[in-house]
Design an enzyme around this catalytic site. Structure first.
Site, PDB file in Angstrom:
ATOM      1  N   ALA A 101       2.251   8.104   6.602  1.00 37.74           N
ATOM      2  CA  ALA A 101       1.872   6.714   6.336  1.00 37.74           C
ATOM      3  C   ALA A 101       2.913   5.792   6.961  1.00 37.74           C
ATOM      4  CB  ALA A 101       1.760   6.461   4.840  1.00 37.74           C
ATOM      5  N   PHE A 102       2.544   4.541   7.150  1.00 37.05           N
ATOM      6  CA  PHE A 102       3.431   3.620   7.865  1.00 37.05           C
ATOM      7  C   PHE A 102       4.724   3.368   7.104  1.00 37.05           C
ATOM      8  CE2 PHE A 102       3.707  -0.518   5.826  1.00 37.05           C
ATOM      9  CZ  PHE A 102       2.763  -0.406   4.824  1.00 37.05           C
ATOM     10  N   LYS A 103       4.729   3.638   5.785  1.00 40.57           N
ATOM     11  CA  LYS A 103       5.947   3.381   5.010  1.00 40.57           C
ATOM     12  C   LYS A 103       7.118   4.238   5.488  1.00 40.57           C
ATOM     13  CE  LYS A 103       3.817   1.471   0.857  1.00 40.57           C
ATOM     14  NZ  LYS A 103       2.386   1.658   1.169  1.00 40.57           N
ATOM     15  N   ASP A 104       6.840   5.287   6.244  1.00 43.35           N
ATOM     16  CA  ASP A 104       7.916   6.102   6.814  1.00 43.35           C
ATOM     17  C   ASP A 104       8.851   5.277   7.697  1.00 43.35           C
ATOM     18  OD1 ASP A 104       7.271   8.589   5.662  1.00 43.35           O
ATOM     19  OD2 ASP A 104       5.796   9.033   7.215  1.00 43.35           O
ATOM     20  N   ALA A 137      11.144   3.245   5.329  1.00 43.80           N
ATOM     21  CA  ALA A 137      12.003   4.110   4.515  1.00 43.80           C
ATOM     22  C   ALA A 137      13.111   4.730   5.366  1.00 43.80           C
ATOM     23  CB  ALA A 137      11.173   5.189   3.840  1.00 43.80           C
TER      24      ALA A 137
END
Ligand SMILES: *Cc1c(COP(=O)(O)O)cnc(C)c1O
Length: 432
Positions: free
Chosen positions: A105-108, A111
């Site tokens: 997911a783009f949250k990688d 993070a």
């Protein structure tokens, strides 16, 4: 560069303080005091540059007063270890695939950047930084994988026992190293309460350096602007105006797109696309901004009734709401629309996840109303991550991507924890 609070422009702090604190003491969100504008001729060169090289240029423009050139390289290299390909879905419509990272997911992106930056900022401190995260699933996996193996930082994840899907659980309970998972005998709210109590406990904060890595932290927010520059540079140069459609929940991702635009990237319009949690589309269409209880949907990472980045959007437009409403158009869709979009686009040979489907729908509606654009929608998660919904929509089995399937083979390791703060505090004090 200093960072100010959206609640008080006179409250300014250093980069280190903004990142370690996360939220301003007045509950405002931190913002850079100055948004650098990149020279047009530099941006012209982006089409010939790699994602990483584009990353160095942008991060240097923002952080060169606070970090050395080698730190900036290290930070960008740690963040951009996977590509964000632009895939054509139909004429003038492109999917920006942001799901090629470790948790799909783009949250990688945010993070990974956040973890590295935090470790650089605490390098001189004698204390280990402890990141506390309460999760109902997705945040825990992106943060745990982003921080895995990063020096000087320990991550403690609290999740509710039996309330997180087995696949999600595996993504943060099997890692080991500097990641510890606490299985709390309670619900998500209990986890969140424990974390909040820890931040308020004077005694604990004297002994330990505690922080959170939630999505409003500038260290998670700012790096999301990178892939807008990259995607723009890879679009065919056909002289059409460009629109980006962003499937949104807390509106950090859309805000980062607007940041890119403010830095000089010539994005003509944005589409704010949501599921039926439509506080922002309603606002953009003329209603007052009114937080609502969240409603469960098939695009559940966007089930947000009180979008936390909203003040950031207003601030990016210098408080000018008309400018905001001119630049960003709001659309929302129900689950039936979302499922139909997954089916329709499958027939064109492309598999959407439920979040990307909402972005696609918003983009198409905008382009029908405003002919002459080339459009990009952000595909924020791999369809395999929302397998149940996508398989049901398509009536066929999806293959689980290898790096997701690999998690299932790891061994789950957790520490059981009750709901009492005394127990949690005892654990933190004894943790080495
Ligand atoms: C978090 C998330 C979103 C929403 O992003 P915001 O920045 O909160 O608007 C969209 N899609 C997926 C898959 C997500 O995990």
């Amino acid at each position: 560069m200093k960072y100010f609070s959206t609640n008080n422009p006179n409250h300014k702090v250093s980069l280190a303080e903004a990142v370690i604190k996360g939220l301003a003491p007045d509950n405002g969100l931190y913002m850079p005091e100055r948004i650098p504008v990149l020279p047009q001729d530099l941006m012209m060169e982006f089409s010939e540059m790699s994602f990483q090289e584009i990353g160095y240029a942008i991060i240097s423009a923002l952080f060169s007063e606070d970090l050395s050139a080698s730190q900036i390289r290290e930070l960008v290299d740690h963040t951009l270890t996977f590509d964000a390909p632009l895939v054509q879905v139909e004429e003038d419509v492109y999917s920006l695939e942001l799901f090629h990272g470790p948790t799909l997911a783009f949250k990688d992106f945010g993070a990974r950047f956040c973890s590295k930056l935090m470790s650089m900022l605490v390098e001189k401190s004698s204390k280990t930084l402890r990141v506390l995260v309460a999760t109902s699933g997705d945040t825990g996996s992106a943060v745990a994988n982003g921080f895995l193996g990063v020096d000087g930082v320990e991550v403690i994840i609290l999740f509710p026992k039996g309330k997180v899907s087995p696949l999600q659980e595996k993504q943060f309970t099997t890692l080991g190293q500097n990641i510890t998972a606490l299985e709390v005998d309670g619900v998500f709210d209990d986890c969140q309460t424990l974390v909040k109590q820890a931040f308020l406990d004077g005694d604990l904060n004297e002994k330990l350096l505690l922080t959170s890595a939630n999505s409003i932290n500038i260290a998670r927010w700012i790096p999301q602007c990178l892939y807008y520059f990259y995607a723009f540079s890879r679009l065919p140069k056909i002289g059409k105006k460009v629109v980006f459609a962003v499937p949104s929940g807390n509106f950090g991702n859309l805000g980062a797109g607007i940041l890119a635009e403010r830095m000089g990237l010539p994005i003509d319009h944005f589409v704010a696309a949501t599921n039926v949690n439509k506080v922002v589309p309603d606002y953009l269409n003329g209603a007052a901004f009114q937080a609502q209880p969240s409603i469960p949907t098939v695009s559940n990472s966007m089930d947000v009734g009180n979008p936390s980045n909203f003040p950031r959007l207003i601030t990016l437009f210098g408080g000018d709401e008309n400018l905001f409403k001119e630049k960003v158009k709001g659309y929302f869709y129900n689950d039936g629309d979302t499922v139909k979009a997954i089916q329709l686009v499958q027939s064109k040979g492309y598999t959407l996840d439920p979040h990307g489907a909402v972005g696609y729908l918003g983009l198409k509606d905008f382009m029908v109303e405003n002919p002459g654009y080339v459009g990009v929608f952000l595909e924020t998660a791999h369809p395999g991550k929302f397998r149940d919904v996508v398989e049901e929509a398509l009536g066929e089995k999806l293959e689980l991507p290898e790096r997701l399937a690999a998690f299932l083979e790891g061994e789950k390791k957790v520490i059981p924890m009750g709901k009492s703060f005394a127990e949690f505090k005892g654990f933190l004090e004894g943790f080495v």
